[in-house]
Design a protein around this motif. Structure first.
Motif, PDB file in Angstrom:
ATOM      1  N   LYS A   1      28.386   0.999   7.958  1.00 33.50           N
ATOM      2  CA  LYS A   1      27.154   0.273   8.268  1.00 33.50           C
ATOM      3  C   LYS A   1      26.009   0.811   7.412  1.00 33.50           C
ATOM      4  O   LYS A   1      25.701   1.995   7.449  1.00 33.50           O
ATOM      5  N   ILE A   2      25.401  -0.073   6.608  1.00 31.38           N
ATOM      6  CA  ILE A   2      24.253   0.284   5.774  1.00 31.38           C
ATOM      7  C   ILE A   2      22.992  -0.236   6.461  1.00 31.38           C
ATOM      8  O   ILE A   2      22.918  -1.412   6.817  1.00 31.38           O
ATOM      9  N   THR A   3      22.022   0.625   6.659  1.00 25.91           N
ATOM     10  CA  THR A   3      20.756   0.229   7.278  1.00 25.91           C
ATOM     11  C   THR A   3      19.622   0.450   6.292  1.00 25.91           C
ATOM     12  O   THR A   3      19.476   1.554   5.752  1.00 25.91           O
ATOM     13  N   VAL A   4      18.835  -0.593   6.041  1.00 21.22           N
ATOM     14  CA  VAL A   4      17.664  -0.501   5.166  1.00 21.22           C
ATOM     15  C   VAL A   4      16.451  -0.903   6.004  1.00 21.22           C
ATOM     16  O   VAL A   4      16.310  -2.064   6.392  1.00 21.22           O
ATOM     17  N   LYS A   5      15.584   0.062   6.277  1.00 21.69           N
ATOM     18  CA  LYS A   5      14.459  -0.157   7.186  1.00 21.69           C
ATOM     19  C   LYS A   5      13.139   0.118   6.487  1.00 21.69           C
ATOM     20  O   LYS A   5      12.959   1.165   5.866  1.00 21.69           O
ATOM     21  N   ASP A   6      12.220  -0.857   6.590  1.00 19.61           N
ATOM     22  CA  ASP A   6      10.874  -0.643   6.045  1.00 19.61           C
ATOM     23  C   ASP A   6       9.860  -0.663   7.183  1.00 19.61           C
ATOM     24  O   ASP A   6      10.180  -0.969   8.332  1.00 19.61           O
ATOM     25  N   HIS A   7       8.629  -0.306   6.858  1.00 21.13           N
ATOM     26  CA  HIS A   7       7.551  -0.279   7.846  1.00 21.13           C
ATOM     27  C   HIS A   7       6.416  -1.176   7.364  1.00 21.13           C
ATOM     28  O   HIS A   7       5.232  -0.821   7.463  1.00 21.13           O
ATOM     29  N   GLY A   8       6.821  -2.352   6.872  1.00 22.96           N
ATOM     30  CA  GLY A   8       5.851  -3.265   6.273  1.00 22.96           C
ATOM     31  C   GLY A   8       5.336  -4.322   7.225  1.00 22.96           C
ATOM     32  O   GLY A   8       5.245  -4.121   8.437  1.00 22.96           O
ATOM     33  N   ILE A   9       5.044  -5.497   6.654  1.00 20.32           N
ATOM     34  CA  ILE A   9       4.384  -6.561   7.404  1.00 20.32           C
ATOM     35  C   ILE A   9       5.322  -7.290   8.359  1.00 20.32           C
ATOM     36  O   ILE A   9       4.878  -7.995   9.258  1.00 20.32           O
ATOM     37  N   GLY A  10       6.621  -7.141   8.188  1.00 20.89           N
ATOM     38  CA  GLY A  10       7.572  -7.815   9.060  1.00 20.89           C
ATOM     39  C   GLY A  10       7.797  -9.265   8.657  1.00 20.89           C
ATOM     40  O   GLY A  10       7.144  -9.799   7.762  1.00 20.89           O
ATOM     41  N   ILE A  11       8.727  -9.891   9.342  1.00 17.51           N
ATOM     42  CA  ILE A  11       9.098 -11.282   9.052  1.00 17.51           C
ATOM     43  C   ILE A  11       8.713 -12.141  10.252  1.00 17.51           C
ATOM     44  O   ILE A  11       9.113 -11.845  11.378  1.00 17.51           O
TER      45      ILE A  11
ATOM     46  N   ASP B   1       0.816  -1.214   0.000  1.00 20.09           N
ATOM     47  CA  ASP B   1       0.000   0.000   0.000  1.00 20.09           C
ATOM     48  C   ASP B   1       0.851   1.267   0.000  1.00 20.09           C
ATOM     49  O   ASP B   1       0.324   2.375   0.156  1.00 20.09           O
ATOM     50  N   GLY B   2       2.146   1.094  -0.166  1.00 16.62           N
ATOM     51  CA  GLY B   2       3.037   2.243  -0.185  1.00 16.62           C
ATOM     52  C   GLY B   2       3.622   2.519   1.186  1.00 16.62           C
ATOM     53  O   GLY B   2       3.224   1.927   2.191  1.00 16.62           O
ATOM     54  N   GLY B   3       4.585   3.421   1.223  1.00 16.69           N
ATOM     55  CA  GLY B   3       5.229   3.754   2.490  1.00 16.69           C
ATOM     56  C   GLY B   3       6.603   4.332   2.265  1.00 16.69           C
ATOM     57  O   GLY B   3       6.912   4.834   1.170  1.00 16.69           O
ATOM     58  N   ILE B   4       7.426   4.253   3.282  1.00 14.59           N
ATOM     59  CA  ILE B   4       8.761   4.855   3.243  1.00 14.59           C
ATOM     60  C   ILE B   4       9.814   3.801   3.588  1.00 14.59           C
ATOM     61  O   ILE B   4       9.642   3.022   4.525  1.00 14.59           O
ATOM     62  N   ILE B   5      10.877   3.786   2.814  1.00 11.89           N
ATOM     63  CA  ILE B   5      12.057   2.972   3.125  1.00 11.89           C
ATOM     64  C   ILE B   5      13.161   3.911   3.586  1.00 11.89           C
ATOM     65  O   ILE B   5      13.538   4.838   2.847  1.00 11.89           O
TER      66      ILE B   5
END
Length: 510
Positions: free
Chosen positions: A370-380, A342-346
């Motif tokens: 250190k590279i950080t890639v963070k989403d606000h999705g459904i999770g694992i 549904d969209g969002g921010i990475i």
């Protein structure tokens, strides 16, 4: 001298001094004399009543002295036990037969999150909460197991201790019975330690071994298959050119579809080759901000998900293969994009870090980016966390399960580390550590300039006869002169032969 006689003869000694009588009374513990009691009396004579009275008093004092000595010995033993208990490097908890905590050491306080004063008197399961790592169900009560068996017992593998603040640790522990001097079971002692990092390291080694095994297999299969696909692709491309030259658009269109399908098959073999030794990175000094932004923007083009970058101005350079690191970023961003339909921010950020020899990743000490890639999705889901980097593991309807496995392989080949944190329903965060470059090189871009096309003389070498023939036909169809060679020795020979004839090659394809 009188006291010595009393002690040695083990009897009351009587002596008159003027108007007084003195009784020297031994205080005995069996055959051992604990001391001598002196009793003064103004009665002139010694009688049996007085003697019996003094013996009774001496016996009473003997009991008191023995009890006091026993209490002091017990207190000394408790102090030694407490010192020993609190100097042990593992967590220790003791309970009574009913599972009520009677003591615990400082390590147990740290691991459980409970202070000793708060824990004493509580049931063990309140303070020592353990669950099975896979089922997430409460583990069997250790105290009950020990009392039932009367022997030392250990927890099953994969036991997790949930601390008071909900922190989870993988532990190894054992429980043993506490018995009194008569052999009666009066309690249980529990000894446990945190093995979270040991388990993670072991799993990391197992994953690396699996990837290495897959790499050996992929190296053999993918190389041969790639050669076959190359021959097929070149033949199709050549046929398409001939069809276009003859004006047969219908045949050209069909051949274009076959060409695209072959490209997709070739892309899969290229992914497999990433696991093999042939997929080793070709490193150069790279500035990560530009590379990351370009890779992420490309993947998210047209997506409802938008990237937000946090790049410090002084971020260090790294020695890396730009193409492979771009693939790492694209894979992570694709996963984040798919987690937010549904969209969002990475959020993508960079940070300079310095790791010591004691770092939990098993990396060499030194400077890292250190590279950080963070989403606000459904999770694992928790049960998938340890499997997401495994080859061919996927929960998606589409995909081959190689994306994160390739990402993991690339990072490891760069002597780095990748890890993930996630909570179901609250997104996922990937962390990538890459060694910083020791060079202080200014990055610059190279602008490609177009070169006028001209016909030339080409020396082409390949050990596959099909590829040699197809490439020769393809290049000759556009006007080039092609001399082919099967191996390096033949190529060198032909190179110098034509040079001596004054007809050198314009291009070498080896």
């Amino acid at each position: 001298c009188i006291s010595k006689n009393v002690i040695s003869e083990d009897k009351i000694y009587f002596k008159s001094i003027g108007d007084s009588n003195i009784y020297y009374v031994p205080i005995m513990d069996g055959q051992d004399c604990l001391g001598v009691m002196l009793f003064y009396s103004h009665r002139p004579e010694q009688n049996d009543e007085t003697t019996r009275f003094l013996e009774t008093v001496a016996n009473t004092l003997s009991g008191v002295i023995q009890r006091k000595r026993a209490e002091q010995a017990l207190e000394d033993e408790r102090e030694r036990l407490a010192i020993t208990l609190h100097s042990i490097g593992d967590g220790v908890i003791t309970t009574d037969r009913n599972g009520i905590i009677t003591d615990m050491n400082a390590v147990a306080e740290e691991l459980t999150g409970w202070k000793r004063e708060e824990a004493i008197g509580r049931k063990l399961e309140t303070v020592f909460r353990i669950i099975n790592e896979e089922t997430r169900q409460p583990a069997e009560n250790v105290v009950q197991k020990v009392i039932k068996s009367g022997k030392v017992v250990g927890l099953a593998n994969g036991s997790i201790l949930i601390a008071r603040d909900s922190t989870e640790r993988i532990i190894a522990d054992s429980g043993a019975p506490i018995k009194d001097s008569d052999g009666n079971l009066i309690g249980v002692v529990l000894v446990f330690r945190d093995i979270t990092e040991e388990v993670r390291t072991q799993k990391e080694l197992q994953r690396m071994n699996r990837l290495e095994s897959l790499g050996v297999l992929a190296a053999g299969i993918a190389h041969d298959f790639n050669n076959i696909l190359t021959a097929i692709l070149l033949n199709i491309s050549h046929a398409k050119l001939l069809a276009e030259g003859a004006g047969d658009e219908k045949i050209a269109h069909v051949l274009e579809g076959a060409e695209n399908a072959t490209y997709r098959a070739k892309s899969l073999t290229d992914k497999l080759l990433t696991f093999s030794r042939g997929g080793a990175p070709v490193k150069e000094t790279v500035s990560l901000p530009e590379l990351i932004k370009e890779s992420a923007d490309f993947v998210l083009s047209g997506s409802r998900v938008k990237p937000v970058y946090h790049f410090p101005e002084d971020v260090w350079l790294v020695d890396a293969d730009p193409g492979q690191i771009s693939q790492v970023i694209q894979n992570l961003v694709i996963n984040a994009d798919q987690a937010m339909p549904d969209g969002g921010i990475i959020e993508i950020s960079l940070e300079n870090v310095v790791l010591t020899d004691e770092n939990k990743f098993g990396l060499k000490s030194g400077k890292y980016v250190k590279i950080t890639v963070k989403d606000h999705g459904i999770g694992i889901p928790r049960e998938y966390i340890d499997k997401i980097f495994d080859p061919y593991f996927t929960t998606k309807q589409r995909g081959n399960g190689l994306g994160l496995a390739i990402t993991y392989s690339i990072v490891k080949k760069h002597n780095g580390h990748i890890t993930v944190e996630s909570e179901l329903g609250r997104g996922a965060t990937f962390y990538v550590y890459l060694p910083a470059s020791e060079k202080e090189t200014k990055m610059f871009s190279i602008t490609e300039k177009s070169t006028p096309q001209r016909k030339g003389k080409i020396l082409f070498m390949d050990d596959d006869s099909q590829i040699r023939n197809v490439v020769k036909q393809l290049l000759e169809s556009v006007g080039h002169t092609v001399i082919s060679a099967e191996n390096g020795e033949e190529a060198v020979k032909k190179y110098f032969e034509h040079k001596e004839l004054g007809e050198p090659f314009d291009l070498l394809i080896l």
